[in-house]
Design an enzyme around this catalytic site. Structure first.
Site, PDB file in Angstrom:
ATOM      1  N   TYR A  72       0.858  -1.189   0.000  1.00  0.00           N
ATOM      2  CA  TYR A  72       0.000   0.000   0.000  1.00  0.00           C
ATOM      3  C   TYR A  72       0.889   1.233   0.000  1.00  0.00           C
ATOM      4  O   TYR A  72       1.505   1.574   1.012  1.00  0.00           O
ATOM      5  CB  TYR A  72      -0.915   0.024   1.225  1.00  0.00           C
ATOM      6  CG  TYR A  72      -1.991  -1.044   1.267  1.00  0.00           C
ATOM      7  CD1 TYR A  72      -2.364  -1.754   0.129  1.00  0.00           C
ATOM      8  CD2 TYR A  72      -2.648  -1.329   2.455  1.00  0.00           C
ATOM      9  CE1 TYR A  72      -3.353  -2.725   0.184  1.00  0.00           C
ATOM     10  CE2 TYR A  72      -3.651  -2.300   2.520  1.00  0.00           C
ATOM     11  CZ  TYR A  72      -3.993  -3.001   1.376  1.00  0.00           C
ATOM     12  OH  TYR A  72      -4.972  -3.964   1.436  1.00  0.00           O
ATOM     13  N   GLY A 119     -17.128   2.746  -0.552  1.00  0.00           N
ATOM     14  CA  GLY A 119     -17.935   3.948  -0.388  1.00  0.00           C
ATOM     15  C   GLY A 119     -19.190   3.965  -1.235  1.00  0.00           C
ATOM     16  O   GLY A 119     -20.067   4.816  -1.032  1.00  0.00           O
TER      17      GLY A 119
END
Length: 336
Positions: A58, A214
């Protein structure tokens, strides 16, 4: 604060019923605020969230260093309770590109050495390859993690995005605590074969994408402008007619949430929590505000009537578009 706990499988640790997925604090969803990210990790620890999930790839180690920074600044009691879940194996280049996965035993131990340093911990609580390396049998990769367990560098072995056959092969090699895989109201592919397999073998699910990045949070709008490099700008579910179809599903879910006096995000997370005590949702909150909202899902009780209404509003396979672009779907052993 004491949150409800769940066990990661029959061999894994007790963890908070919700974990914190930290990826978005460093990568794939546009710019983030480092100070707010650290504050959010601290707020999560203060609230009793004991599982911090990351990947060494990441933002090329940035996320692990961020967690390490947050842990160093946290009170000793919170730091001691924090459990780290780390994915490894994805190969990156200096331009941020992706070039496959490496599950060779030597690479496994190399990845772990760097993660321990970046996190500033003496062991990783759960360690897993992010996607299987097609050139390396899963037995070899899991066997290398098992050697790290024997030496005390890792406590438990996890899996990520693998199918039933691979789960069985891995479990025959060494004890597996959990499978990390996408699971939400609009991503229910595990229910047919994968979930029955993990339950048979005493393996838990750590569910990521419970708000589908989301999309089903109740906060995403059709006219939202995404930053360059935001994963959602090329995710099939966020494109054109797919996006409108999926947001229409959210509006149906919103009606149920409003009747219960909760937010869309809370009812979506509560639904995943209701699927079984062997499922631990990972919430990808990047701010304290979103964290507080997500934790509120623990207070939401869904009865049979609620679950039936949710099922009617968002049936299985109702989503439009795959959960990843085609090139990334090809890496998912769980989708074969």
């Amino acid at each position: 604060m004491n949150l409800p706990t769940r066990s990661l499988g029959t061999t894994g640790p007790q963890v908070s019923a919700l974990g914190l997925g930290c990826m978005g604090m460093s990568a794939l969803y546009g710019e983030s605020d480092r100070a707010e990210s650290v504050a959010t990790i601290h707020a999560a620890l203060d609230a009793g969230v004991a599982l911090l999930d990351t990947g060494d790839f990441y933002a090329m180690g940035h996320n692990e260093m961020l967690i390490g920074e947050a842990l160093r600044a946290a009170p000793a009691a919170a730091r001691e309770k924090a459990l780290t879940s780390v994915k490894f194996g994805a190969l990156r280049d200096p331009d941020g590109g992706w070039s496959g996965y490496d599950g060779r035993p030597g690479a496994v131990k190399n990845f772990a050495a760097y993660s321990l340093q970046r996190l500033g911990v003496d062991h990783i609580d759960v360690y897993r390859i992010a996607r299987i390396d097609p050139d390396v049998p899963i037995e070899e990769t899991v066997g290398a993690i098992a050697e790290l367990v024997e030496k005390g560098h890792v406590r438990h072995i996890g899996l990520s995005e693998v199918g039933a056959e691979t789960i069985r092969r891995a479990a025959a090699t060494a004890p597996i605590s959990d499978l990390q895989i996408e699971y939400s109201l609009i991503s229910r592919g595990i229910e047919e074969e994968i979930l029955p397999t993990t339950r048979e073998l005493g393996i838990s699910i750590t569910a990521y994408g419970v708000l589908s990045r989301g999309l089903i949070s109740g906060h995403f709008t059709r006219d939202r402008q995404l930053a360059a490099g935001d994963f959602r700008s090329f995710s099939p579910r966020f494109q054109g007619e797919n996006l409108q179809h999926n947001l229409d599903l959210v509006e149906q879910l919103r009606k149920i949430a409003e009747q219960k006096g909760v937010s869309v995000a809370q009812i979506a997370i509560a639904w995943v929590l209701s699927r079984g005590d062997d499922i631990v949702p990972l919430i990808g909150a990047r701010t304290r505000t979103r964290l507080t909202e997500a934790l509120g899902a623990l207070d939401v009780t869904l009865d049979d009537a609620d679950l039936a209404a949710i099922e009617e509003a968002v049936p299985a396979d109702a989503a439009a578009g795959d959960r990843y672009p085609a090139a990334q779907m090809a890496h998912l052993d769980s989708e074969r």
